[in-house]
Write a protein that holds these residues in place. Sequence first.
Motif, PDB file in Angstrom:
ATOM      1  N   PRO A  60      17.703 -15.632   7.032  1.00  0.00           N
ATOM      2  CA  PRO A  60      19.143 -15.915   7.074  1.00  0.00           C
ATOM      3  C   PRO A  60      19.615 -16.276   8.479  1.00  0.00           C
ATOM      4  N   VAL A  61      20.596 -17.177   8.519  1.00  0.00           N
ATOM      5  CA  VAL A  61      21.206 -17.611   9.776  1.00  0.00           C
ATOM      6  C   VAL A  61      22.675 -17.221   9.756  1.00  0.00           C
ATOM      7  N   TRP A  62      23.096 -16.512  10.785  1.00  0.00           N
ATOM      8  CA  TRP A  62      24.494 -16.122  10.914  1.00  0.00           C
ATOM      9  C   TRP A  62      25.096 -16.791  12.140  1.00  0.00           C
ATOM     10  N   ALA A  63      26.412 -16.713  12.248  1.00  0.00           N
ATOM     11  CA  ALA A  63      27.105 -17.232  13.424  1.00  0.00           C
ATOM     12  C   ALA A  63      28.227 -16.285  13.790  1.00  0.00           C
ATOM     13  N   TYR A  64      28.549 -16.238  15.075  1.00  0.00           N
ATOM     14  CA  TYR A  64      29.590 -15.348  15.586  1.00  0.00           C
ATOM     15  C   TYR A  64      30.773 -16.201  16.039  1.00  0.00           C
ATOM     16  N   GLN A  65      31.900 -16.042  15.343  1.00  0.00           N
ATOM     17  CA  GLN A  65      33.139 -16.694  15.759  1.00  0.00           C
ATOM     18  C   GLN A  65      33.754 -15.815  16.855  1.00  0.00           C
TER      19      GLN A  65
END
Length: 331
Positions: free
Chosen positions: A273-278
């Motif tokens: 899985p790939v996540w991103a931080y806003q």
Amino acid sequence: MNSGSFPEVRPRRLRATPAMRRLVAETRIDPAQLVLPLFVRDDIVEPVPLQAMPGVVQHTFDSLGAAVTEAAEAGLGGVMLFGVPADSAKDARGSGATDPDGVLNAATRVAVAEAGDALVVQTDLCLDEFTDHGHCGVLAPDGSVDNDASLERYRDMALEQARAGSQMLGLSGMMDGQVAAVRGALDAEGFDQVAVLAYAAKYASAFYGPFREAVGSTLRGDRKTYQLDPANRREGVREALLDVAEGADVVMVKPAMSYLDLVADVSASVPVPVWAYQVSGEYAMIEAAAANGWIERERAILETLTSIRRAGAEAVLTYWAVEVARSLKGL
């Protein structure tokens, strides 16, 4: 593609009504795909609002429990905890990070007890909040960040966070070999079920400014020798691939909005899985513009989250997580 004076293909048919647009939407956001960052401070008696991040506070242990309950009731996927020790508790090695009763480990126990099985309690594994110099690792005699000495501290941090009950460790320090070091320490001590979230492509960004207030940063200098250069795209993918090879369960791109190309690249390159931080600066810009009446706040929030999901992020860390989750559920 015309028949006489009329078009033969009419894509607008699929945009004609709200129900039709909802039916054919290619990208969706679910509350379970959102993770709420939470700041916990140990020398306050009531929550402290953050000037640069309207609506975000530094929590007490009591208000943390309430915030975790709120996040669970909203259906979020998880919370990410950041500890904010008093300045007097900071030192060159970040000793508070490995104190079983330090602010982050104590907060983790509170959050785990409150959350139960409702969401995933995650913890930031980095030294910057705990060091008096504000860097993400320990310093060498020449003032540079000592990569391998920092890994030793990360191993100890990982074990204390796992003992406190963290289910996922967020490795955000950007030291070479950090995933392998932490994974090895966890497995050797029987914590093989604790997951590792690698901040794989974390860039030396100007958008972290408000976060420094949130964690009481005492940073001297900058982090350009270990965080990625914003000019580099391939390097971000390389870092993600290295972290996966070292045992990362999830990889992160940070920040999100200025690095959507990296989110897409990494998503296409790794099997996890790939996540991103806003990040805080992204949050602060929208809040400031909306407060001045320059943009429609709720539309802008949802549009940015949709863009991050559309680029390939399967989950997003965002300070709007609870608000957006409630809106999606019609609450």
